[in-house]
Design an enzyme around this catalytic site. Structure first.
Site, PDB file in Angstrom:
ATOM      1  N   LYS A  23      57.830  23.571  65.981  1.00 21.09           N
ATOM      2  CA  LYS A  23      57.650  23.246  67.406  1.00 21.09           C
ATOM      3  C   LYS A  23      58.505  22.008  67.742  1.00 21.09           C
ATOM      4  CE  LYS A  23      53.242  25.455  67.013  1.00 21.09           C
ATOM      5  NZ  LYS A  23      51.901  25.676  67.515  1.00 21.09           N
TER       6      LYS A  23
ATOM      7  N   ASN B 262      56.816  26.936  61.647  1.00 22.58           N
ATOM      8  CA  ASN B 262      57.267  26.721  63.024  1.00 22.58           C
ATOM      9  C   ASN B 262      57.007  25.264  63.375  1.00 22.58           C
ATOM     10  OD1 ASN B 262      57.681  26.675  65.778  1.00 22.58           O
ATOM     11  ND2 ASN B 262      55.842  27.872  66.280  1.00 22.58           N
TER      12      ASN B 262
ATOM     13  N   SER C  88      46.333  28.129  62.880  1.00 23.32           N
ATOM     14  CA  SER C  88      45.540  27.214  62.043  1.00 23.32           C
ATOM     15  C   SER C  88      45.475  27.641  60.577  1.00 23.32           C
ATOM     16  CB  SER C  88      44.134  27.023  62.623  1.00 23.32           C
ATOM     17  OG  SER C  88      44.211  26.459  63.916  1.00 23.32           O
TER      18      SER C  88
ATOM     19  N   GLU D 171      49.373  36.122  66.302  1.00 27.32           N
ATOM     20  CA  GLU D 171      48.873  34.761  66.493  1.00 27.32           C
ATOM     21  C   GLU D 171      47.896  34.733  67.656  1.00 27.32           C
ATOM     22  OE1 GLU D 171      51.834  31.762  64.677  1.00 27.32           O
ATOM     23  OE2 GLU D 171      52.346  32.036  66.776  1.00 27.32           O
TER      24      GLU D 171
ATOM     25  N   HIS E 195      56.662  33.433  71.175  1.00 26.09           N
ATOM     26  CA  HIS E 195      55.560  32.550  70.793  1.00 26.09           C
ATOM     27  C   HIS E 195      54.672  32.300  72.015  1.00 26.09           C
ATOM     28  CE1 HIS E 195      53.303  29.075  69.540  1.00 26.09           C
ATOM     29  NE2 HIS E 195      53.546  29.465  68.302  1.00 26.09           N
TER      30      HIS E 195
ATOM     31  N   GLU F 218      53.301  29.764  73.133  1.00 27.35           N
ATOM     32  CA  GLU F 218      53.637  28.580  73.940  1.00 27.35           C
ATOM     33  C   GLU F 218      54.802  28.870  74.870  1.00 27.35           C
ATOM     34  OE1 GLU F 218      53.933  25.904  70.612  1.00 27.35           O
ATOM     35  OE2 GLU F 218      51.781  26.137  70.296  1.00 27.35           O
TER      36      GLU F 218
ATOM     37  N   GLY G 176      46.717  25.823  66.811  1.00 23.14           N
ATOM     38  CA  GLY G 176      46.599  24.375  66.966  1.00 23.14           C
ATOM     39  C   GLY G 176      45.193  23.908  67.294  1.00 23.14           C
TER      40      GLY G 176
HETATM   41  P1  PGA Z   1      49.179  26.213  64.039  1.00 24.77           P
HETATM   42  O1  PGA Z   1      50.374  26.925  64.845  1.00 24.77           O
HETATM   43  O2  PGA Z   1      49.340  26.629  62.595  1.00 24.77           O
HETATM   44  O3  PGA Z   1      49.384  24.752  64.238  1.00 24.77           O
HETATM   45  O4  PGA Z   1      47.911  26.719  64.622  1.00 24.77           O
HETATM   46  C1  PGA Z   1      50.794  28.214  64.531  1.00 24.77           C
HETATM   47  C2  PGA Z   1      51.910  28.633  65.461  1.00 24.77           C
HETATM   48  O5  PGA Z   1      51.867  28.266  66.643  1.00 24.77           O
HETATM   49  O6  PGA Z   1      52.863  29.329  65.046  1.00 24.77           O
END
Ligand code: PGA
Length: 250
Positions: free
Chosen positions: A11, A9, A213, A167, A95, A97, A173
């Protein structure tokens, strides 16, 4: 059918030239003989570059979001038909976000899922609790309602086109990863809830990815858990070398 998937992903990262470079490098460095489905999810503006370049490969392309309407006066939005017209048949929905910054609710997401499935698209649906939910021991409950309110209205047959991604918001992140045991606990719980709502067959056939992460160093252990079927990768999916190393652990 349940199988291992490693999806990146991106982003809001990478412009057109960077996308072209990444897919060229990925094609060159793709591991041979791994039974892992590999997907990248670039921003909308780079989807066509990705689908055209990857057309004769087994690397898939997903969108990161989609609007629930067929079309109309929705400035700035992208429809299922538009995605399909550039060769994109998979979409990430829900997601954290999108939930957090764009106020997407379980009910809205149910609508988006319905639209995607009506267009024969596959959905990678994200669920996950916030840190407070976990501290208050509400994590299973929160994820249950995300599933119930956005997915459990679907008929059994629709689940052929649903992939789940667990997640935990506190692990996205942040560099903080759920322990393999925490991931396994939630993945097993999710599978049990699908079995209760539908049946064991649907539960066993659903791929459930872990995200938050994931890095080359921790992916092997997380992916080795019995109910973890690969990962949805953010930061570590932006560098071909890291992404390929994660694929190799799938
Ligand atoms: P990250 O993001 O691996 O940077 O923690 C995962 C995601 O948001 O799908």
């Amino acid at each position: 059918m349940r199988h291992t998937i490693v999806a990146g992903n991106w982003k809001m990262h990478k412009n057109a030239a960077e996308t072209q470079q990444f897919v060229n490098d990925l094609i060159e460095n793709m591991p041979n003989g791994k039974e892992v489905e590999v997907i990248i999810a670039p921003p909308f503006t780079n989807l066509l570059i990705a689908t055209q370049t990857l057309e004769h490969t087994n690397i898939g392309v997903a969108a990161q979001n989609m609007h629930q309407a067929e079309g109309g006066a929705f400035t700035g939005e992208i429809s299922a038909d538009m995605l399909k017209s550039v060769g994109v048949n998979t979409v990430i929905l829900g997601h954290s976000e999108r939930r957090q910054y764009f106020k997407e609710t379980n009910a809205l997401l149910a609508n988006k899922v319905d639209t995607a499935l009506r267009h024969n698209m596959r959905v990678i649906f994200c669920v996950g609790e916030e840190l407070n939910d976990r501290k208050n021991k509400q994590h299973l409950n929160v994820v249950y309602y995300q599933l119930k309110d956005s997915l459990f209205h679907l008929p059994k047959s629709a689940w052929n086109n649903i992939v789940l991604a667990y997640e935990p918001v506190w692990a996205i992140g942040t560099g903080e990863t759920a322990t393999p045991e925490q991931a396994q606990e939630m993945h097993q719980y999710i599978r049990e809830q699908i079995a209760i709502q539908y049946d064991k067959e649907v539960a066993e056939n659903t791929s459930i990815l872990y995200g938050g992460s994931v890095k080359p160093e921790n992916s092997k252990e997380i992916f080795s858990k019995p109910d973890v079927d690969g990962g949805l990768i953010g930061g570590a999916a932006l560098k071909v070398e890291d992404f390929v190393n994660i694929i190799n652990n799938g």
